[in-house]
Write an enzyme that holds these catalytic residues in place. Sequence first.
Site, mmCIF file in Angstrom:
data_model
loop_
_atom_site.group_PDB
_atom_site.id
_atom_site.type_symbol
_atom_site.label_atom_id
_atom_site.label_comp_id
_atom_site.label_asym_id
_atom_site.label_seq_id
_atom_site.Cartn_x
_atom_site.Cartn_y
_atom_site.Cartn_z
ATOM 1 N N HIS A 147 -9.522 110.470 -42.084
ATOM 2 C CA HIS A 147 -8.160 109.916 -42.222
ATOM 3 C C HIS A 147 -7.777 109.666 -43.680
ATOM 4 O O HIS A 147 -7.984 108.554 -44.177
ATOM 5 C CB HIS A 147 -8.083 108.581 -41.478
ATOM 6 C CG HIS A 147 -8.114 108.705 -40.001
ATOM 7 N ND1 HIS A 147 -6.978 108.836 -39.238
ATOM 8 C CD2 HIS A 147 -9.146 108.733 -39.128
ATOM 9 C CE1 HIS A 147 -7.303 108.929 -37.958
ATOM 10 N NE2 HIS A 147 -8.615 108.871 -37.858
ATOM 11 N N GLU A 149 -4.891 109.092 -44.757
ATOM 12 C CA GLU A 149 -3.820 108.079 -44.783
ATOM 13 C C GLU A 149 -4.378 106.659 -44.727
ATOM 14 O O GLU A 149 -3.652 105.707 -44.983
ATOM 15 C CB GLU A 149 -2.829 108.333 -43.640
ATOM 16 C CG GLU A 149 -3.214 107.811 -42.267
ATOM 17 C CD GLU A 149 -4.255 108.665 -41.555
ATOM 18 O OE1 GLU A 149 -4.768 109.625 -42.166
ATOM 19 O OE2 GLU A 149 -4.583 108.357 -40.397
ATOM 20 N N CYS A 171 -7.165 113.894 -37.375
ATOM 21 C CA CYS A 171 -7.871 113.364 -36.213
ATOM 22 C C CYS A 171 -7.263 113.899 -34.917
ATOM 23 O O CYS A 171 -7.346 115.088 -34.652
ATOM 24 C CB CYS A 171 -7.872 111.835 -36.272
ATOM 25 S SG CYS A 171 -9.152 111.110 -35.245
#
Lengths: 85, 227
Positions: B194, B196, B86
């Site tokens: 994302h 994560e 990002c």
Amino acid sequence: MTYDIQVFVTLKEGVLDPQGNAVQTSLTRLGYDGVQNVRIGKKMDIRMESEPEKVESDVREMCEKLLANPVIEDYEYTIEEALSV
Amino acid sequence: MKFAVIVFPGSNCDKDMYYAVKNELGEEAEYVFHDETSLDRFDAVLLPGGFSYGDYLRSGAIAQFSPVMEAVKKAAAAGKPVLGVCNGFQVLLEAGLLPGAMRRNKGLKFICKPVTLRTEENATMFTSEYKQGEMITVPVAHGDGNYYCSDEDYRILKENGRIVFTYTDDLNGSKANIAGILNESGNVLGMMPHPERAVDTLLGSADGLPLFRSIVANWRETHAVHR
């Protein structure tokens, strides 16, 4: 010497400008049927100390390094001696 | 394996990144602040999402000149895995570690939702734990994710298998629905979604975890101790 510098950063021709498109739509909705295109850019006012022989190369370097992203943006600038310091 | 999680003023996914590595992956992680100058003690570098330096001027524009970015460039040149997610991707673009630039999303909206990605390339150090063409669900959260590059850069990316993830439809106006790209030597990955935030089914998806597992697996392969 003190200079007043104006830097104009605009999206390169052909690079989509979603903000410009939204504003264009809004202007048309307000009744301004003649509006054909809107492109949004940035203007930066910079006051700085420099010397006549290096002020322009400094400004150009600032544009290339940080103020504009050469991949999608063009820049122009004007350089004037500051009237009131 | 030891991961650096870079923290800029305004980063806000650094803790997610740290959690993914430490708790889900079970590897070492450490926060590294923007004013540090060495990453020599790390095996991999993670640039998290957020709004570094307020994203003033352009997303990632000011972060590219943080002292730590010289160390990130050095790590990239040394072949260490560098992952920018990002805002981290935006910083990598601004820093010139990846080609292209980000524009405002086509629809002007900040898009925050899970999306389906297609794994375009699984022969990379970041995606070897996925199947070629595997569809995964990973969230996006961005306002400036509209990827742009010149036709020439696109051709080079495409021909060299450097387009790693794509959206399955036109999410934000990105050229060829590109969601993630690799650098020329294959050790720097930038992606808008994302991974994560998708490391546990409790979070809605664990599809991001194989990405981190890939990094570790490939690192182990090259750093294996033979007795």
